[in-house]
Motif scaffolding. Structure first.
Motif, PDB file in Angstrom:
ATOM      1  N   GLY A 122       5.060  26.147  48.053  1.00 38.91           N
ATOM      2  CA  GLY A 122       4.778  25.623  46.712  1.00 38.91           C
ATOM      3  C   GLY A 122       5.991  25.818  45.826  1.00 38.91           C
ATOM      4  O   GLY A 122       6.005  26.689  44.953  1.00 38.91           O
ATOM      5  N   GLU A 140       4.712  21.194  48.809  1.00 41.44           N
ATOM      6  CA  GLU A 140       4.574  20.456  47.548  1.00 41.44           C
ATOM      7  C   GLU A 140       5.751  19.484  47.412  1.00 41.44           C
ATOM      8  O   GLU A 140       6.893  19.840  47.703  1.00 41.44           O
ATOM      9  CB  GLU A 140       4.562  21.414  46.359  1.00 41.44           C
ATOM     10  CG  GLU A 140       3.271  22.216  46.249  1.00 41.44           C
ATOM     11  CD  GLU A 140       3.286  23.196  45.075  1.00 41.44           C
ATOM     12  OE1 GLU A 140       2.246  23.834  44.838  1.00 41.44           O
ATOM     13  OE2 GLU A 140       4.351  23.341  44.413  1.00 41.44           O
ATOM     14  N   SER A 191       4.638  25.117  42.087  1.00 33.73           N
ATOM     15  CA  SER A 191       3.519  25.912  41.541  1.00 33.73           C
ATOM     16  C   SER A 191       3.582  27.373  41.967  1.00 33.73           C
ATOM     17  O   SER A 191       2.912  28.218  41.381  1.00 33.73           O
ATOM     18  CB  SER A 191       2.183  25.316  42.008  1.00 33.73           C
ATOM     19  OG  SER A 191       1.966  25.621  43.390  1.00 33.73           O
ATOM     20  N   ARG A 192       4.378  27.660  43.013  1.00 38.29           N
ATOM     21  CA  ARG A 192       4.479  29.063  43.472  1.00 38.29           C
ATOM     22  C   ARG A 192       5.947  29.365  43.737  1.00 38.29           C
ATOM     23  O   ARG A 192       6.343  29.684  44.860  1.00 38.29           O
ATOM     24  CB  ARG A 192       3.695  29.237  44.779  1.00 38.29           C
ATOM     25  CG  ARG A 192       2.249  28.826  44.725  1.00 38.29           C
ATOM     26  CD  ARG A 192       1.709  28.503  46.104  1.00 38.29           C
ATOM     27  NE  ARG A 192       1.808  29.630  47.018  1.00 38.29           N
ATOM     28  CZ  ARG A 192       0.841  30.541  47.165  1.00 38.29           C
ATOM     29  NH1 ARG A 192      -0.254  30.439  46.463  1.00 38.29           N
ATOM     30  NH2 ARG A 192       0.978  31.520  47.998  1.00 38.29           N
ATOM     31  N   GLN A 193       6.741  29.251  42.674  1.00 41.01           N
ATOM     32  CA  GLN A 193       8.193  29.356  42.864  1.00 41.01           C
ATOM     33  C   GLN A 193       8.572  30.661  43.594  1.00 41.01           C
ATOM     34  O   GLN A 193       7.978  31.694  43.346  1.00 41.01           O
ATOM     35  CB  GLN A 193       8.880  29.307  41.492  1.00 41.01           C
ATOM     36  CG  GLN A 193      10.343  28.896  41.601  1.00 41.01           C
ATOM     37  CD  GLN A 193      11.083  29.322  40.346  1.00 41.01           C
ATOM     38  OE1 GLN A 193      11.438  30.476  40.220  1.00 41.01           O
ATOM     39  NE2 GLN A 193      11.298  28.376  39.437  1.00 41.01           N
ATOM     40  N   PRO A 247      -0.650  20.515  43.676  1.00 44.07           N
ATOM     41  CA  PRO A 247      -0.376  21.949  43.840  1.00 44.07           C
ATOM     42  C   PRO A 247      -1.098  22.512  45.070  1.00 44.07           C
ATOM     43  O   PRO A 247      -2.145  21.988  45.471  1.00 44.07           O
ATOM     44  CB  PRO A 247      -0.930  22.571  42.546  1.00 44.07           C
ATOM     45  CG  PRO A 247      -1.915  21.584  42.029  1.00 44.07           C
ATOM     46  CD  PRO A 247      -1.462  20.231  42.498  1.00 44.07           C
ATOM     47  N   TRP A 248      -0.539  23.559  45.647  1.00 42.83           N
ATOM     48  CA  TRP A 248      -1.136  24.172  46.838  1.00 42.83           C
ATOM     49  C   TRP A 248      -2.621  24.488  46.610  1.00 42.83           C
ATOM     50  O   TRP A 248      -3.455  24.319  47.489  1.00 42.83           O
ATOM     51  CB  TRP A 248      -0.378  25.434  47.231  1.00 42.83           C
ATOM     52  CG  TRP A 248      -1.169  26.326  48.130  1.00 42.83           C
ATOM     53  CD1 TRP A 248      -1.658  27.559  47.826  1.00 42.83           C
ATOM     54  CD2 TRP A 248      -1.609  26.044  49.476  1.00 42.83           C
ATOM     55  NE1 TRP A 248      -2.374  28.071  48.905  1.00 42.83           N
ATOM     56  CE2 TRP A 248      -2.362  27.159  49.916  1.00 42.83           C
ATOM     57  CE3 TRP A 248      -1.429  24.959  50.329  1.00 42.83           C
ATOM     58  CZ2 TRP A 248      -2.949  27.216  51.189  1.00 42.83           C
ATOM     59  CZ3 TRP A 248      -2.017  25.020  51.590  1.00 42.83           C
ATOM     60  CH2 TRP A 248      -2.763  26.131  52.007  1.00 42.83           C
ATOM     61  N   SER A 249      -2.968  24.927  45.410  1.00 43.60           N
ATOM     62  CA  SER A 249      -4.366  25.312  45.133  1.00 43.60           C
ATOM     63  C   SER A 249      -5.317  24.157  45.448  1.00 43.60           C
ATOM     64  O   SER A 249      -6.408  24.356  45.989  1.00 43.60           O
ATOM     65  CB  SER A 249      -4.494  25.719  43.660  1.00 43.60           C
ATOM     66  OG  SER A 249      -4.011  24.657  42.849  1.00 43.60           O
ATOM     67  N   GLU A 305       5.915  21.834  36.857  1.00 47.71           N
ATOM     68  CA  GLU A 305       4.835  21.195  37.620  1.00 47.71           C
ATOM     69  C   GLU A 305       4.568  19.788  37.092  1.00 47.71           C
ATOM     70  O   GLU A 305       3.981  18.957  37.762  1.00 47.71           O
ATOM     71  CB  GLU A 305       3.573  22.069  37.551  1.00 47.71           C
ATOM     72  CG  GLU A 305       3.752  23.409  38.268  1.00 47.71           C
ATOM     73  CD  GLU A 305       2.445  24.178  38.406  1.00 47.71           C
ATOM     74  OE1 GLU A 305       2.474  25.408  38.178  1.00 47.71           O
ATOM     75  OE2 GLU A 305       1.413  23.554  38.712  1.00 47.71           O
ATOM     76  N   ASP A 306       5.045  19.514  35.875  1.00 51.47           N
ATOM     77  CA  ASP A 306       4.918  18.155  35.317  1.00 51.47           C
ATOM     78  C   ASP A 306       6.109  17.288  35.736  1.00 51.47           C
ATOM     79  O   ASP A 306       6.318  16.197  35.196  1.00 51.47           O
ATOM     80  CB  ASP A 306       4.834  18.218  33.789  1.00 51.47           C
ATOM     81  CG  ASP A 306       6.089  18.879  33.202  1.00 51.47           C
ATOM     82  OD1 ASP A 306       6.202  18.975  31.970  1.00 51.47           O
ATOM     83  OD2 ASP A 306       6.948  19.314  34.013  1.00 51.47           O
ATOM     84  N   LEU A 332       2.378  15.938  41.159  1.00 53.20           N
ATOM     85  CA  LEU A 332       2.316  17.134  41.991  1.00 53.20           C
ATOM     86  C   LEU A 332       0.905  17.356  42.537  1.00 53.20           C
ATOM     87  O   LEU A 332      -0.073  17.216  41.810  1.00 53.20           O
ATOM     88  CB  LEU A 332       2.712  18.381  41.172  1.00 53.20           C
ATOM     89  CG  LEU A 332       2.614  19.711  41.914  1.00 53.20           C
ATOM     90  CD1 LEU A 332       3.704  19.804  42.987  1.00 53.20           C
ATOM     91  CD2 LEU A 332       2.684  20.887  40.947  1.00 53.20           C
TER      92      LEU A 332
END
Ligand code: SF4
Length: 337
Positions: free
Chosen positions: A256, A201, A259-261, A214-216, A322-323, A212
């Protein structure tokens, strides 16, 4: 150099941060210069490079590496800028590679000259490389990296695989509106090679240049074409999660940071090319200059004291949203990621 868990009782005692995390991985920048100009790393207006006499010398890097390894640091990753533009980089690898307590000496490179110097780096003791590559489209490569070197990077990847210098990880920073549509193309391109493709990311340093992804979202794009099966990561897998791609030799990974800290399991600090200890990728307050400790005649014991004092200021986590709110401090080019 067989890789193993960090040593339990290193001679100087382990490094434990204020949150009880064992710090045993150091990302060491050996230069802030680079022969690429990637848009998410090097500001349009460029940066003021560190003067050569301000860079740590090989002797200083070696002393620092020795003391850190005696404090239980068993993994050092050489970064930049672009580490291979540092003169005599093979000699530096030889010096660090001979440190008895180092289990893993790795490098992150843009791969431009690996086809040429890869064999020498490996022979000098470099355990493995990660290669940064963000697009397979020549014009987009020129737009993203501001140089026309895609063929050199691809030749570097082929050379590393041909040398059986594995695991090989390819780092792809997914940038909104730039290369997001290529994630499955990377799997297509390398499906026959035993490589690990890590989709990273974008992390904003200073003003954000991209939204961003995000990985998703990246995962959804991959699953339009492929089946992902949860998998164990390759050695030294760091903060990423991994999936093998059914029907291919490829493993994909997700880093991520937003988004996936993954900060609660942080095991690393960074050293800038001019010898300052950076506790966290996201912050730059009061960095301690370990170079100045050495240049003022500091002994190995003085270095240890300075390192332990600095790590007492290591933060628990980054607070970047994420923003893209609260962006990371500093410039990626001077940190090397
Ligand atoms: S952002 Fe900072 S605390 Fe989080 S993993 Fe990275 S270095 Fe560690």
């Amino acid at each position: 150099m067989a890789r193993s868990l960090p040593p339990k009782n290193p001679p100087r005692g382990p490094i434990i941060d204020p949150f009880g995390r064992r710090i045993h991985y150091v990302r060491m920048s050996v230069t802030d210069r680079c022969n690429f100009r990637c848009v998410y790393c090097m500001p349009e207006e460029g940066v003021e490079f560190t003067q050569r006499d301000e860079l740590m010398t090989f002797e200083e890097i070696e002393q620092l590496g020795r003391v850190l390894s005696e404090m239980g640091v068993d993994r050092i990753r050489l970064t930049g800028g672009e580490p291979t533009v540092r003169r005599d980089i093979i000699e530096l690898v030889r010096r660090l590679g001979s440190l008895p307590m180092l289990n893993d000496l790795a490098m992150t490179t843009n791969g431009w000259n690996l086809a040429k110097i890869g064999p020498d780096l490996k022979a000098a003791g470099l355990t493995r490389v990660n290669i940064s590559i963000d697009t397979l489209d020549r014009q987009r490569f020129i737009d993203l990296a501001r140089v026309d070197r895609l063929d050199d990077v691809l030749a570097g990847i082929e050379a590393v695989v041909a040398m059986d210098w594995l695991p090989l990880k390819l780092n792809v920073v997914v940038c909104d509106g730039m290369n997001e549509d290529e994630v499955a193309t990377f799997v297509d391109r390398f499906a026959h090679l035993p490589v690990t493709i890590r989709f990273i990311e974008y992390m904003p340093f200073g003003e954000s240049r991209f939204e961003l992804v995000p990985w998703s979202r990246t995962r959804a794009r991959l699953e339009e074409r492929y089946t992902l099966v949860p998998a164990a990561g390759p050695d030294g897998s760091g903060p990423a999660n991994y999936w093998s791609v059914a029907g291919t030799a490829v493993v994909v990974g997700a880093i991520g940071a937003l988004s996936r800290q993954f900060c609660e399991a942080c095991n690393r600090v960074r050293i800038t090319s001019d010898g300052r200890l950076k506790n966290c990728l996201a912050y730059e307050p009061q960095m301690v200059s370990l170079r100045d400790v050495m240049r003022s005649g500091g002994t190995d014991d003085d270095l240890e004291v300075a390192i332990r004092a600095a790590i007492l200021r290591k933060p628990l986590a980054h607070i970047t949203g994420e923003d893209m709110s609260n962006p990371f401090e500093g410039e990626m080019i001077q940190i090397g990621g």
